[in-house]
Design a protein around this motif. Structure first.
Motif, PDB file in Angstrom:
ATOM      1  N   TYR A   9     -61.161  12.297   5.936  1.00  0.00           N
ATOM      2  CA  TYR A   9     -59.990  11.871   5.200  1.00  0.00           C
ATOM      3  C   TYR A   9     -60.371  10.975   3.705  1.00  0.00           C
ATOM      4  O   TYR A   9     -61.475  10.647   3.541  1.00  0.00           O
ATOM      5  CB  TYR A   9     -59.620  10.433   5.627  1.00  0.00           C
ATOM      6  CG  TYR A   9     -58.685   9.000   5.711  1.00  0.00           C
ATOM      7  CD1 TYR A   9     -57.507   9.639   6.379  1.00  0.00           C
ATOM      8  CD2 TYR A   9     -58.788   8.008   4.104  1.00  0.00           C
ATOM      9  CE1 TYR A   9     -56.344   8.869   5.642  1.00  0.00           C
ATOM     10  CE2 TYR A   9     -57.457   8.010   4.269  1.00  0.00           C
ATOM     11  CZ  TYR A   9     -56.806   7.842   4.765  1.00  0.00           C
ATOM     12  OH  TYR A   9     -55.407   7.126   4.308  1.00  0.00           O
ATOM     13  N   SER A  10     -59.851  10.497   2.449  1.00  0.00           N
ATOM     14  CA  SER A  10     -60.152  10.387   1.950  1.00  0.00           C
ATOM     15  C   SER A  10     -58.799   9.939   1.011  1.00  0.00           C
ATOM     16  O   SER A  10     -57.732   9.969   1.379  1.00  0.00           O
ATOM     17  CB  SER A  10     -60.784  11.017   0.403  1.00  0.00           C
ATOM     18  OG  SER A  10     -62.100   9.903  -0.527  1.00  0.00           O
ATOM     19  N   GLY A  11     -59.267   9.081  -0.432  1.00  0.00           N
ATOM     20  CA  GLY A  11     -58.349   8.260  -0.551  1.00  0.00           C
ATOM     21  C   GLY A  11     -58.474   7.242  -2.110  1.00  0.00           C
ATOM     22  O   GLY A  11     -59.679   7.437  -2.571  1.00  0.00           O
ATOM     23  N   GLN A  13     -56.775   5.291  -5.181  1.00  0.00           N
ATOM     24  CA  GLN A  13     -56.248   3.737  -6.012  1.00  0.00           C
ATOM     25  C   GLN A  13     -55.142   4.306  -6.782  1.00  0.00           C
ATOM     26  O   GLN A  13     -55.257   4.775  -7.945  1.00  0.00           O
ATOM     27  CB  GLN A  13     -56.828   2.829  -6.435  1.00  0.00           C
ATOM     28  CG  GLN A  13     -57.138   1.857  -4.910  1.00  0.00           C
ATOM     29  CD  GLN A  13     -57.417   0.194  -5.753  1.00  0.00           C
ATOM     30  OE1 GLN A  13     -56.388  -0.039  -6.070  1.00  0.00           O
ATOM     31  NE2 GLN A  13     -58.629   0.331  -4.861  1.00  0.00           N
ATOM     32  N   VAL A  44     -53.457   4.839  -2.075  1.00  0.00           N
ATOM     33  CA  VAL A  44     -54.296   3.796  -1.768  1.00  0.00           C
ATOM     34  C   VAL A  44     -53.786   3.092  -2.174  1.00  0.00           C
ATOM     35  O   VAL A  44     -53.762   1.969  -2.482  1.00  0.00           O
ATOM     36  CB  VAL A  44     -55.113   3.063  -0.881  1.00  0.00           C
ATOM     37  CG1 VAL A  44     -55.500   4.915   0.415  1.00  0.00           C
ATOM     38  CG2 VAL A  44     -56.297   3.431  -2.176  1.00  0.00           C
ATOM     39  N   HIS A  47     -54.042  -0.877  -0.923  1.00  0.00           N
ATOM     40  CA  HIS A  47     -55.379  -1.636  -2.090  1.00  0.00           C
ATOM     41  C   HIS A  47     -55.001  -1.927  -3.147  1.00  0.00           C
ATOM     42  O   HIS A  47     -55.642  -3.107  -3.546  1.00  0.00           O
ATOM     43  CB  HIS A  47     -56.120  -0.573  -1.780  1.00  0.00           C
ATOM     44  CG  HIS A  47     -57.093  -0.298  -0.332  1.00  0.00           C
ATOM     45  ND1 HIS A  47     -56.760   1.114   0.819  1.00  0.00           N
ATOM     46  CD2 HIS A  47     -58.074  -1.042   0.181  1.00  0.00           C
ATOM     47  CE1 HIS A  47     -57.161   0.048   1.362  1.00  0.00           C
ATOM     48  NE2 HIS A  47     -58.045  -0.124   1.558  1.00  0.00           N
ATOM     49  N   TYR A 130     -59.727  -5.923   1.968  1.00  0.00           N
ATOM     50  CA  TYR A 130     -59.698  -4.762   1.556  1.00  0.00           C
ATOM     51  C   TYR A 130     -60.721  -4.175   2.242  1.00  0.00           C
ATOM     52  O   TYR A 130     -59.985  -2.529   2.662  1.00  0.00           O
ATOM     53  CB  TYR A 130     -60.983  -4.830   0.633  1.00  0.00           C
ATOM     54  CG  TYR A 130     -60.610  -3.791  -0.362  1.00  0.00           C
ATOM     55  CD1 TYR A 130     -59.130  -3.425  -1.626  1.00  0.00           C
ATOM     56  CD2 TYR A 130     -61.026  -3.027  -0.039  1.00  0.00           C
ATOM     57  CE1 TYR A 130     -59.169  -2.544  -2.660  1.00  0.00           C
ATOM     58  CE2 TYR A 130     -61.057  -1.116  -1.260  1.00  0.00           C
ATOM     59  CZ  TYR A 130     -60.916  -1.182  -1.941  1.00  0.00           C
ATOM     60  OH  TYR A 130     -60.461  -0.625  -3.068  1.00  0.00           O
ATOM     61  N   MET A 134     -59.728  -0.452   4.106  1.00  0.00           N
ATOM     62  CA  MET A 134     -60.017   0.513   4.132  1.00  0.00           C
ATOM     63  C   MET A 134     -60.527   1.002   5.866  1.00  0.00           C
ATOM     64  O   MET A 134     -60.355   2.525   5.380  1.00  0.00           O
ATOM     65  CB  MET A 134     -60.862   1.070   3.343  1.00  0.00           C
ATOM     66  CG  MET A 134     -61.837   2.188   3.074  1.00  0.00           C
ATOM     67  SD  MET A 134     -63.006   1.934   1.188  1.00  0.00           S
ATOM     68  CE  MET A 134     -63.805   3.509   1.663  1.00  0.00           C
ATOM     69  N   ASP A 137     -57.870   2.827   7.776  1.00  0.00           N
ATOM     70  CA  ASP A 137     -57.088   4.202   7.139  1.00  0.00           C
ATOM     71  C   ASP A 137     -57.809   5.120   7.658  1.00  0.00           C
ATOM     72  O   ASP A 137     -57.391   6.306   8.288  1.00  0.00           O
ATOM     73  CB  ASP A 137     -57.299   4.664   5.665  1.00  0.00           C
ATOM     74  CG  ASP A 137     -57.410   3.268   4.131  1.00  0.00           C
ATOM     75  OD1 ASP A 137     -55.816   2.272   5.030  1.00  0.00           O
ATOM     76  OD2 ASP A 137     -57.551   3.250   3.228  1.00  0.00           O
ATOM     77  N   ILE A 138     -59.484   5.089   7.966  1.00  0.00           N
ATOM     78  CA  ILE A 138     -60.522   5.910   8.305  1.00  0.00           C
ATOM     79  C   ILE A 138     -60.069   6.720   9.548  1.00  0.00           C
ATOM     80  O   ILE A 138     -59.967   7.911  10.335  1.00  0.00           O
ATOM     81  CB  ILE A 138     -61.655   6.195   7.507  1.00  0.00           C
ATOM     82  CG1 ILE A 138     -62.129   5.505   6.418  1.00  0.00           C
ATOM     83  CG2 ILE A 138     -62.816   6.473   8.786  1.00  0.00           C
ATOM     84  CD1 ILE A 138     -63.009   5.163   5.882  1.00  0.00           C
ATOM     85  N   VAL A 146     -65.826  11.287   5.524  1.00  0.00           N
ATOM     86  CA  VAL A 146     -65.052  11.267   4.483  1.00  0.00           C
ATOM     87  C   VAL A 146     -65.761  10.657   2.980  1.00  0.00           C
ATOM     88  O   VAL A 146     -66.648  10.282   2.669  1.00  0.00           O
ATOM     89  CB  VAL A 146     -64.884   9.356   4.407  1.00  0.00           C
ATOM     90  CG1 VAL A 146     -64.299   8.666   3.426  1.00  0.00           C
ATOM     91  CG2 VAL A 146     -64.305   9.115   6.037  1.00  0.00           C
ATOM     92  N   VAL A 148     -66.547  10.581  -0.751  1.00  0.00           N
ATOM     93  CA  VAL A 148     -66.784   9.178  -1.037  1.00  0.00           C
ATOM     94  C   VAL A 148     -67.864   8.377  -2.187  1.00  0.00           C
ATOM     95  O   VAL A 148     -68.620   9.562  -1.795  1.00  0.00           O
ATOM     96  CB  VAL A 148     -66.397   7.486  -1.084  1.00  0.00           C
ATOM     97  CG1 VAL A 148     -65.107   7.724   0.297  1.00  0.00           C
ATOM     98  CG2 VAL A 148     -67.339   7.576   0.265  1.00  0.00           C
ATOM     99  N   GLN A 152     -68.187   2.803  -2.693  1.00  0.00           N
ATOM    100  CA  GLN A 152     -67.700   2.902  -2.268  1.00  0.00           C
ATOM    101  C   GLN A 152     -68.609   3.290  -0.444  1.00  0.00           C
ATOM    102  O   GLN A 152     -68.268   2.802   0.752  1.00  0.00           O
ATOM    103  CB  GLN A 152     -66.838   4.090  -1.753  1.00  0.00           C
ATOM    104  CG  GLN A 152     -65.392   3.513  -3.030  1.00  0.00           C
ATOM    105  CD  GLN A 152     -64.719   2.645  -2.385  1.00  0.00           C
ATOM    106  OE1 GLN A 152     -64.633   1.842  -1.839  1.00  0.00           O
ATOM    107  NE2 GLN A 152     -65.277   1.596  -3.682  1.00  0.00           N
TER     108      GLN A 152
END
Ligand code: TRP
Length: 334
Positions: A9-11, A13, A44, A47, A130, A134, A137-138, A146, A148, A152
């Motif tokens: 998983y990643s994301g 903004q 995301v 966020h 926040y 997050m 999400d994960i 993940v 990042v 992060q």
């Protein structure tokens, strides 16, 4: 695990225009490793509203970001690229997890402190929680890894702590995610101030290369990049500007810093900057062309959004139902 594959998983903004730093530091890496995993890449947007946004602009940027994921090489038939705001489970799980997160933990988050200082007129509760969103999400997708950036890492550690705390109380509900740090050297700094990360929120547009910059703009920005008076292309901490240009050149061409030093031995900064600019133009060209094609195909993008929303909802709902049951919410009658 989904179909025998580990979950990634990643994301990102949807704020600001994506930079070369986002591409070389994150997106390109995602594409490289995506084949080995069952992947979910969130835009995301939930966020994003922790900072005040212009609604039309946020909508436009969110769609642009989703298309950039695809243009960069994430096949949307294989990689679940989707909008976080389309999957209500994110908000629902975030609420539950917030009841398993301590104020003290959130108070220690350095990103919160930085952002609160920067937006002193709007220190809202969402900015504070926040990291819980997050974590949701994960954990919703039972992610194993993940990818990042280092900035992060603290949020990832908190995610692991929350998951472990929950599991200790209720049994093995969540997969404990591992941090996947990108390859070293992919951290790209501002062209105008090499002590600062190249950032999409930089006020000085000359510090950043945007993914949609045309070739002339890219070359011009590299020509203006801050260097030093050593007049020597050397990979040294004492020459942060040149160090950064070498990193960009290497990430764009696959060459090593030593090879680059040799290639430009005895040559001037003008020539080196030109070569870096051209290498970046070459890297961004296919991405820009793919993006232009996607822009002409609204129906295709819409169909991807619909399909991936469904997939994300399906996978995340399984986790959410389990969690709701564990904490004692009454079962829904269907
Ligand atoms: N907070 C991340 C950032 O600013 C973006 C993000 C949100 C994210 N949810 C995530 C990254 C889940 C990885 C996994 O970069």
């Amino acid at each position: 695990m989904i179909d025998g594959k580990k979950v990634l998983y990643s994301g990102m903004q949807a704020t600001g225009n994506l930079t070369l730093g986002n591409y070389l530091g994150a997106l390109k890496n995602w594409v490289t490793i995506s084949d080995e995993y069952e992947t979910f890449f969130g835009v995301v947007d939930m966020h994003s509203i922790t900072i005040r946004q212009d609604p039309a602009e946020l909508r436009r940027r969110a769609r642009t970001l989703l298309m950039l994921y695809i243009a960069a090489g994430l096949d949307p038939e294989k990689n679940c690229v989707y909008y976080q705001s389309h999957v209500s489970g994110h908000a629902e799980l975030a609420w539950i997890l917030s009841c398993f997160t301590y104020m003290g933990e959130l108070n220690r988050m350095t990103q919160f402190k930085d952002k609160a200082a920067k937006h002193a007129d709007n220190i809202n509760a969402g900015l504070f929680t926040y990291p819980v969103l997050m974590a949701a999400d994960i954990l919703l997708y039972q992610a194993d890894v993940v990818p990042v950036g280092v900035d992060q890492m603290q949020h990832l550690e908190l995610t692991r702590d929350i998951a472990q705390r929950f599991n200790a109380l209720y049994g093995d509900v969540f997969t404990i995610p591992e941090i996947y740090l990108g390859k070293a050297g992919a951290k790209i700094m501002s062209l105008q101030d090499p002590s600062k990360k190249m950032s999409k929120s930089d006020e000085n547009p000359n510090g950043s290369i945007y993914l949609m910059d045309d070739p002339d703009t890219i070359i011009r920005k590299f020509k203006r990049a801050v260097t030093d008076s050593e007049a020597c292309v050397r990979y040294s901490e004492e020459q942060p500007g040149i160090h950064n240009l070498i990193d960009i050149y290497c990430a764009s061409t696959g060459k090593t810093p030593a090879e680059t030093e040799r290639e430009f031995d005895g040559k001037g900064y003008g020539e080196f900057k030109m070569a870096v600019g051209e290498a970046v133009v070459a890297v961004l060209k296919p991405l820009q062309e793919h993006f232009a094609d996607l822009s002409k195909n609204k129906d295709y993008i819409d169909s991807i959004i619909k399909k991936n929303d469904e997939k994300a909802r399906y996978v995340s709902t399984k986790t959410l139902r389990k969690v709701q049951k564990k904490v004692g919410f009454p079962e829904q009658i269907r």
